[in-house]
Write a protein that holds these residues in place. Structure first.
Motif, short mmCIF file in Angstrom:
data_model
loop_
_atom_site.label_atom_id
_atom_site.label_comp_id
_atom_site.label_asym_id
_atom_site.label_seq_id
_atom_site.Cartn_x
_atom_site.Cartn_y
_atom_site.Cartn_z
N GLN A 218 0.80 -1.22 0.00
CA GLN A 218 0.00 0.00 0.00
C GLN A 218 0.83 1.27 0.00
O GLN A 218 0.34 2.33 -0.34
CB GLN A 218 -0.92 0.05 1.24
N ASP A 219 2.07 1.18 0.44
CA ASP A 219 2.84 2.39 0.70
C ASP A 219 3.30 3.03 -0.61
O ASP A 219 4.40 2.82 -1.08
CB ASP A 219 4.04 2.05 1.58
N THR A 220 2.40 3.84 -1.19
CA THR A 220 2.69 4.43 -2.49
C THR A 220 3.87 5.39 -2.44
O THR A 220 4.64 5.48 -3.39
CB THR A 220 1.46 5.19 -3.00
N VAL A 221 4.01 6.11 -1.31
CA VAL A 221 5.10 7.08 -1.20
C VAL A 221 6.44 6.36 -1.27
O VAL A 221 7.33 6.72 -2.04
CB VAL A 221 4.98 7.87 0.12
N LYS A 222 6.56 5.29 -0.48
CA LYS A 222 7.82 4.56 -0.45
C LYS A 222 8.10 3.92 -1.81
O LYS A 222 9.25 3.91 -2.27
CB LYS A 222 7.75 3.49 0.64
N LYS B 194 7.22 4.96 -4.74
CA LYS B 194 7.68 5.95 -5.70
C LYS B 194 9.12 6.39 -5.40
O LYS B 194 9.94 6.50 -6.32
CB LYS B 194 6.76 7.18 -5.67
N GLN C 274 -0.68 -2.84 -5.50
CA GLN C 274 -1.43 -1.62 -5.73
C GLN C 274 -0.54 -0.43 -6.04
O GLN C 274 -1.01 0.60 -6.52
CB GLN C 274 -2.22 -1.35 -4.46
N SER D 202 2.12 4.25 -8.88
CA SER D 202 3.05 5.28 -8.42
C SER D 202 4.45 5.03 -9.00
O SER D 202 5.21 5.97 -9.19
CB SER D 202 3.09 5.34 -6.90
#
Lengths: 309, 393
Positions: free
Chosen positions: B235-239, B241, B261, B265
């Motif tokens: 889930q961690d889209t920031v990481k 990217k 998911q 990103s």
């Protein structure tokens, strides 16, 4: 070892840190205002998440990122005021109320997304305008420091003004003084004629607006689409950064820098043959160490103060 | 005042539930063309004289996650809805959400509701399926994405199949090496650059993707270097990217992304750093073709896990009485259970020679000429050592 140092102090690492830092800055500044006014709001995560989606919808409907940003800000304020109403007028527990906001945001965004797009995963089917990126002309020509002013989102530059705004507001304005007074002791504050509720509502509104900006940055600067549960703990990390910095503007900003750097550091290390599990735990390890150090210093101070008495 | 609280709470519950209740048909799923897709497209139900009456068949598909992931779970639901729309099977799709505590209860409920077949994914939750199958010996179960443990459980009523993710990933590895050499068609790649793989978590099932990819890379070019990284969760889209940007900045021009998911990103990171992506699970390139043409063009192809096809095929086989219960079957390129997406982007940008080479290797894997080992059969230390042997010095 040289390779590690080279990568760690490269322009890429700096800009990665700044990107993550922007996210944390909005969150932790919102948290600072909340804590200063005396009510901790763990619903920050939910406000960030829901305003991120509202920003997408606003920007998509009007095809203008400014509208998207304003929508997010208005939404942030509205949710924050609802939180304030529940906590102050209805006397609900603020932790429970924050949890409710988080759950509401997590489920509500998916609901809204599926109503609007028919998809529950992401908003890629409704393309929206994102905030422009720019480079500051003269400053970016400075040899080493130029990277600090090159190719960032509008929101990154805005976050600097937000920090300045929060600092000045809390330290230098009558409103800031009232917020601090209310936070320290609501009863004494009201005995000298300060309307506790009114001050807190104002504080919540400001904090909500800042969190709304943070949400807008998430989908209009950092990413260009909304993904379900995309905040992944940023709100909580901001609250942690705020508390680690002793709920002061400068402290929260400095600990945000530390968190952002620890995050980027763990990413850099991972691609350099370090153990994955060890490295992924690094940001949390840093947090524990710093909290320990701060706690120890405070303890020593308190001891000295008691001895003097 | 109490009414207001009650109202707000009710709204919260409503929205939370809204995200994870049963859903109607989703038409957003775009089926990608795969090599030899005809094997499953027709269904071949009316070849013999005796027609099978599918409308009496009752099938329950339990989704152990949230729909709308544009991948794995949506694919399972799409297979179920295809059964309903094409054959008239009575299908019930139950979206169980992220709370794994309810899976066992839901499965038991389904087992008592009198379905002919119950289908659930076994990724991470195989023991729940196998235990329930053991408790309800008269109920037939199908478990996808796990080979099953038929030694320790007495489950002659379960049919399990596993996706040979390593086979499809092997092809992705070959494609990445060949494409990286071809600067005419992939101008953002530079000679001597490493490749990259960005995976959601360091665990055996997901390492099948990583190690399959690495084996493919080594097969095509033994000297090629590969950077690898793990996000930690899906889930961690920031990481995701940040890691992708990091890997692109270290020179990796092609990223293979078994990252759930967060793939979207990673595609954004690719746009910012002019890199290429090989997607995973579903056909991301076709999915974002209209909304994000630039990202779509950088996503060369995807390694597909055809949950929909395999569910469809196994239910049809069950209806014909051909499904062999009590055993676990690996499904790979041969069964069309995993495949590279031969979408428009792939057909137009990848030159013919590379396409031919990929196809040739696909056939070799199907014949058994190329053998690929699975990370889930090895110890984590061996996998780590293998992965590290690809890192640049």
């Amino acid at each position: 070892m040289n390779l590690i140092l080279d990568t760690l102090f490269s322009a890429n690492t700096v800009s990665a840190t700044i990107r993550v830092l922007t996210l944390l800055t909005y969150g932790s500044m919102a948290a600072v205002i909340n804590v200063t006014s005396g009510v901790n709001n763990i619903g920050l995560e939910g406000i960030l998440l829901s305003s991120a989606l509202i920003a997408v919808i606003g920007s998509w409907a009007a095809q203008s990122w400014v509208v998207g940003m304003l929508c997010a800000v208005v939404w942030g304020i509205a949710i924050s005021l609802i939180f304030g109403y529940l906590v102050m007028e209805l006397k609900t527990n603020n932790i429970l109320c924050g949890l409710a906001i988080n759950m509401f945001a997590s489920g509500g965004t998916v609901f809204l997304l599926s109503v609007l797009t028919g998809q529950k995963g992401s908003s890629i089917s409704i393309p929206h305008q994102v905030a422009p990126r720019f480079t500051i002309p003269l400053l970016s020509d400075i040899p080493v420091l130029g990277v600090l002013f090159t190719d960032y989102s509008f929101f990154t530059y805005l976050s600097l003004f937000v920090i300045l705004f929060v600092y000045i507001m809390i330290k230098k304005t009558p409103l800031g003084l009232k917020i601090r007074a209310v936070g320290l002791n609501p009863n004494s504050a009201s005995s000298v004629g300060i309307g506790v509720h009114k001050v807190r509502y104002t504080a919540f509104a400001i904090s909500g607006a800042i969190a709304g900006l943070g949400g807008a940055y998430l989908t209009m600067g950092y990413f260009s689409s909304f993904t379900r549960d995309m905040t992944a703990g940023i709100g909580f990390m901001s609250i942690a950064a705020c508390n680690m910095g002793g709920a002061t503007t400068v402290g929260a900003f400095l600990s945000s820098i530390l968190f952002a750097f620890a995050n980027v550091f763990s990413n850099v290390m991972q691609s350099l043959q370090m153990s994955v599990d060890l490295i992924n735990g690094f940001p949390y390890f840093i947090t524990i160490i710093t909290l320990f150090v701060i706690g120890f210093i405070n303890y020593q101070r308190k001891k000295k103060w008691e001895l003097k008495k | 005042m109490k009414k207001v609280i009650a109202f707000v709470l009710a709204l919260t519950i409503l929205f939370t539930l809204g995200a994870c209740t049963q859903t109607g048909p989703t038409s957003s799923q775009t089926p990608a063309s795969t090599p030899g897709a005809t094997t499953s497209a027709g269904g071949d139900t009316s070849t013999g004289g005796d027609e099978i009456d599918y409308s009496k068949l009752k099938v329950c598909v339990l989704i152990h996650g949230l729909l709308g992931d544009n991948g794995y779970f949506d694919s399972a639901a799409a297979g179920a809805y295809r059964l309903r729309d094409e054959l008239g099977v009575q299908v019930q799709v139950v979206e169980m959400g992220k709370d794994s505590a309810v899976y066992e209860a839901n499965l038991a409920d389904a087992a008592e509701a009198g379905y002919d077949l119950i289908i659930m994914g076994g990724f991470r939750w195989s023991s729940i399926v196998m235990e329930t199958a053991q408790n309800y010996p008269d109920q037939k179960f199908i478990m996808y994405d796990n080979i099953g443990d038929f030694k320790n459980y007495n489950i002659p009523n379960l049919y399990a199949y596993d996706f040979a993710a390593e086979e499809g990933s092997f092809l992705a590895g070959v494609l990445a090496v060949e494409a990286a050499k071809d600067q005419a068609n992939f101008p953002n790649a530079k000679a001597g650059d490493p490749l990259g793989v960005l995976c959601s978590a360091d665990e055996p099932m997901l390492n099948n993707f990583v190690c399959g990819y690495l084996q493919g890379v080594a097969y095509a070019d033994p000297d090629m270097k590969v950077l690898s990284a793990y996000i930690g969760n899906g889930q961690d889209t920031v990481k995701a990217k940040e890691l992708a940007l990091q890997m692109y900045s270290q020179g990796a021009s092609f990223l293979f992304t078994p990252a759930g998911q967060t793939i979207m990103s990673i595609i954004e990171a690719a746009k910012e750093s002019s890199g290429y992506v090989i997607g995973c699970d579903s056909d991301q390139s076709t999915l974002i073709k209209d909304s994000d043409p630039e990202g779509s063009a950088l996503t060369i192809t995807s390694m597909l896990k055809r949950v929909d096809n395999t569910i469809y095929d196994s239910v049809v086989a069950y209806a014909k009485g051909e499904l062999e219960f009590g055993k676990g079957v690996p499904m790979g390129l041969k069964n069309n259970a995993v495949a590279l997406a031969y979408n428009d982007n792939y057909l137009n940008t990848v030159p013919k020679e590379i396409q031919d080479k990929v196809e040739e290797i696909r056939e070799k894997i199907c014949n058994g000429e190329i053998e690929i080992w699975r990370a889930s059969d090895k110890t984590p230390e061996e996998v780590t050592e293998y992965r590290n042997s690809f890192l640049p010095n």
